[in-house]
Design an enzyme around this catalytic site. Structure first.
Site, short mmCIF file in Angstrom:
data_model
loop_
_atom_site.label_atom_id
_atom_site.label_comp_id
_atom_site.label_asym_id
_atom_site.label_seq_id
_atom_site.Cartn_x
_atom_site.Cartn_y
_atom_site.Cartn_z
N TRP A 235 1.51 5.41 -2.26
CA TRP A 235 1.20 6.26 -3.40
C TRP A 235 2.29 6.27 -4.44
O TRP A 235 2.02 6.44 -5.62
CB TRP A 235 0.91 7.68 -2.91
CG TRP A 235 -0.39 7.84 -2.22
CD1 TRP A 235 -0.93 6.98 -1.29
CD2 TRP A 235 -1.32 8.88 -2.38
NE1 TRP A 235 -2.14 7.46 -0.86
CE2 TRP A 235 -2.41 8.63 -1.51
CE3 TRP A 235 -1.35 10.03 -3.15
CZ2 TRP A 235 -3.51 9.48 -1.41
CZ3 TRP A 235 -2.44 10.87 -3.05
CH2 TRP A 235 -3.51 10.60 -2.19
N TYR B 254 0.83 -1.19 0.00
CA TYR B 254 0.00 0.00 0.00
C TYR B 254 0.88 1.25 0.00
O TYR B 254 1.78 1.40 0.80
CB TYR B 254 -0.90 0.01 1.23
CG TYR B 254 -1.66 1.30 1.42
CD1 TYR B 254 -2.85 1.50 0.76
CD2 TYR B 254 -1.16 2.30 2.24
CE1 TYR B 254 -3.54 2.69 0.91
CE2 TYR B 254 -1.84 3.48 2.39
CZ TYR B 254 -3.04 3.68 1.74
OH TYR B 254 -3.72 4.86 1.90
#
Length: 770
Positions: free
Chosen positions: A116, A114
């Site tokens: 960005w 997980y």
């Protein structure tokens, strides 16, 4: 000398910039000419792009290299690293993947990863990782996001979907034209609006907020932090105890019901189960009517403030905004459900400027007036492994293999994880109770990561493969959350031996005999054109024209044409609830969900309720402590670029600031700039005091993002020298339904540090043997 508009472009989650490059280095990032409120975050990469924290070759932890996997795992974060060649690293990684897959099955490989990472559509690290692992048999994944996992679980039971409405919130244009009263639970934090996942061409949250204030819209900021709403709005600040938003909303709902202000016709035509919610409001279930007086006692505010607000909301066109942060508390499913129930009682859902929205300025795109680009993703392939975890249950995965957990109405089993593969994420930023995570971190036999710098994840991996930054590769910023499409030019050559993720996985795929499956027979450049051309075809089908790929590269950017009419969430549903029924069992807004009620979860029944958090100022044993709000930082995205100049400039005494009310500081004999220890039963960290009268008494605020840096990395529960608040936050699920993180349900205490404190080492590389 070229003009600024002739300079090449790059894009990041915090904005688009023109780049001035000299002698193979990016020397300056200039605001994109269409961005009037450019974020300073981007400048933080300039001094670290070629700095000492870059990883220059593949690295292997010494004990792992000498003795093999699952040996001396407790030395992760302590051991030196050994520099190896790419060929040796690829052999080690491929052989380890084969060993784990053959011996334990691919469910033993966890690759939630997980994070960005890059804003580029192709060089999206998580997609690259997942495609590669799907080519070799799959992996255990994570589900949902830390940002709002509880909402991702509960809102589909209320509205039929969450994501569909998250990205189509009523636009600021509609609000400015029609709204009278804007009630924002969690404020409208412009610092968060610097960010947009996948990149953004123009920041507009501040511009639109000021325009709304000039339109004479009244704002009410419901938050323990006054700065969550721009002072220029002239808004009213209401500061209930943290984690009591649901109680406040229930007090508002009771007032609407008691004063005959609820829109019964709307409730009858568009909602399901309101009568069951009425029974709860009236106290027929538990003997406690949810009056404004009851809510005031829970919230620590005056009951007259609640009744007055309820009546104002009923008398005006009202927009209710619920910040994403509301979901990151114990029972985080409830605030969103309660807000939707109150909006339903007001009867303004689907009207211009009315209803509710999910977190204005939580990121830049919320409330945008734009056409959603039909962006084609880099395909990940099919994952044959069905095991997964809720995103915030990483420590439970590692500490409790083969045990069951509840999630959204079903029971599942944690697989026995032997190998973790991370690319584009950092669990030592976003996960809670880092001391518990450190215990769990010793369980996997091997941990592999792709990183460009020596952050806290890289230092605690067994094999580190050095990857490029977005400045060192070509890509396209193309996202469903922004109307701009940006050609991200390759500005410099890769640092030392670093490679982009596609090249890393291509080589690994060759070692494992699946190169053709992974690459699809395309080069990186050919994939970029494939993504663009597919998006162009989709755009044409919806009446939007895009130039040819060659013309796009010449121009450098394009922008999708905006819709002619302002966006109003659920407008079609209001116009015809039969034709445009929602995706719920009833087709309506479910104030009561028989599905959720059928799960028989004590911590999440079938309608919105107040549940006392595990930690909060209203609990008797917590009343002498301080409630910690660990919100998003203003000078970086999560922990990215914490070592860069922008983030470093905001440190005090080289450490993260902690905001405290002057009266709370006086009681503890603290003054501005004091170095303090912040602590509870889970851990401790150091921070520097900032006195702040714009924070509720009993509350302290300390942003996330400081790189985890224990005083003694060999010892569990060692204090974090650098001020990472997640050594303090509890690692518990919001409920059995959502299992989201509850970082904002956290009590702490503070004391002044006497004597010397160890120097921060977070921004120094580990010992490297060459």
């Amino acid at each position: 000398m070229p003009t600024n508009v002739d300079l090449p472009l790059t894009s990041a989650h915090w904005g688009t910039y023109r780049a001035r490059v000299r002698n193979g280095r990016v020397e300056e990032l200039l605001a994109f000419e269409h961005d009037s409120d450019s974020s300073p975050i981007g400048h933080g990469i300039l001094d670290v792009q070629h700095g000492p924290m870059r990883i220059d070759t593949p690295m292997v932890r010494e004990s792992w290299l000498k003795e093999g996997p699952n040996i001396k795992n407790h030395l992760r974060g302590v051991d030196p690293f050994v520099s190896v060649s790419w060929d040796e690293a690829e052999t080690l990684v491929s052989e380890e993947l084969r060993r784990v897959s053959k011996s334990f099955g691919n469910s033993a490989i966890f690759a939630g990863s997980y994070g960005w990472s890059s804003a580029g559509r192709f060089h999206h690290a998580q997609s690259q990782l997942h495609r590669f692992l799907n080519c070799i048999g799959g992996y255990t994944k994570s589900k949902f996001t830390y940002s709002f996992a509880a909402a991702e679980a509960i809102v589909p039971h209320i509205l039929g979907s969450y994501r569909a409405f998250l990205d189509t919130c009523t636009s600021w244009d509609s609000i400015i034209e029609n709204t009278d009263l804007f009630v924002c639970f969690g404020g409208i934090p412009l610092k968060n609006g610097q960010i947009c996942q996948g990149g953004t061409g123009s920041h507009y949250q501040k511009e639109k907020l000021i325009e709304a204030a000039r339109a004479k819209i009244s704002f009410v900021n419901i938050s323990p932090i006054k700065s969550d709403l721009l002072d220029d709005t002239g808004g009213t600040w209401l500061a209930p105890r943290p984690n009591t938003d649901t109680a406040l909303l229930l007090g508002i709902a009771y007032t609407l019901l008691n004063d005959d202000l609820a829109d019964l016709k709307f409730l009858e035509n568009y909602t399901e189960g309101f009568e069951k919610f009425i029974s709860y409001l009236l106290g027929e279930n538990d003997g406690i009517p949810k009056t404004s007086e009851w809510a005031a006692e829970v919230c620590g505010i005056m009951s007259s403030e609640i009744t007055s607000l309820a009546r104002q909301m009923a008398a005006n066109r009202t927009m209710i905004s619920v910040s994403w942060s509301l979901t990151r508390q114990d029972h985080g499913e409830q605030p969103f459900w309660a807000a939707i129930a109150v909006a339903s009682m007001l009867g303004q859902i689907g009207l211009p400027g009315g209803g509710f929205g999910f977190g204005y300025s939580a990121v830049n795109h919320i409330g945008g007036q734009f056409t959603i680009p039909p962006a084609v993703p880099f395909p990940q392939g099919n994952n044959s492994i069905k095991s997964f975890i809720p995103v915030a249950r990483i420590s439970d995965l590692l500490l409790h293999p083969n045990e069951t957990f509840d999630f959204d109405g079903r029971k599942y089993e944690y697989p026995d994880t032997k190998l973790m593969y991370w690319a584009g994420g950092n669990p030592f930023h976003h996960h809670q109770d880092l001391n518990r995570l450190m215990r769990a971190w010793q369980k996997p036999e091997t941990i592999i990561s792709h990183e460009w710098c020596w952050n806290s994840l890289a230092k605690r991996s067994d094999i580190v493969l050095p990857c490029t930054t977005p400045l060192e590769r070509e890509d396209i910023a193309l996202t469903p959350r922004d109307p701009y499409v940006i050609h991200m030019a390759k500005l410099t050559e890769p640092f030392a031996q670093s490679r982009d993720d596609f090249e890393i996985f291509k080589s690994l795929a060759q070692h494992m005999g699946v190169e053709e499956d992974f690459t699809g027979g395309r080069t990186a450049s050919e994939w970029l054109q494939w993504i663009y051309d597919g998006t162009r075809e989709n755009a044409l089908n919806m009446g939007q024209e895009m130039p040819s790929y060659a013309d796009f590269l010449k121009q450098g950017w394009i922008k999708f044409r905006a819709p002619e009419r302002p966006i109003v969430m659920l407008e079609d549903f209001r116009l015809d609830p039969i034709k445009n029924r929602l995706g719920t069992p009833s087709g309506k807004i479910e104030i009561f969900s028989s599905t959720v009620a059928g799960f028989q979860y004590e911590d999440c029944p079938g309608f919105p309720v107040w549940k006392e958090p595990c930690e909060w100022l209203g609990r008797a044993k917590n009343q002498d402590g301080l409630h910690l709000i660990s919100n998003q930082p203003k000078d970086k995205l999560h922990s990215q670029l914490d070592h860069g100049s922008v983030s470093q400039a905001n440190k005090i005494n080289g450490r993260e600031p902690i905001h405290i009310h002057p009266d709370d500081a006086k009681f503890r004999l603290l003054k501005n700039g004091d170095l303090v220890k912040v602590f509870n039963s889970r851990g401790s960290c150091f921070a520097s005091v900032t006195l702040d009268s714009n924070i509720r008494e009993g509350v302290v605020q300390m942003s996330t993002g400081a790189w985890y840096d224990p005083v003694d990395p060999k010892e569990l529960f060692s204090s974090c020298k650098n001020g990472n608040p997640n050594v303090l936050t509890p690692d518990k699920g919001t409920s059995k339904l959502g299992q989201g993180p509850i970082a904002h349900s956290c009590m702490v205490e503070i004391k002044k540090v006497e004597g010397d404190v160890d120097t921060v080492t977070a921004y120094k590389p580990p010992e490297i043997l060459r």
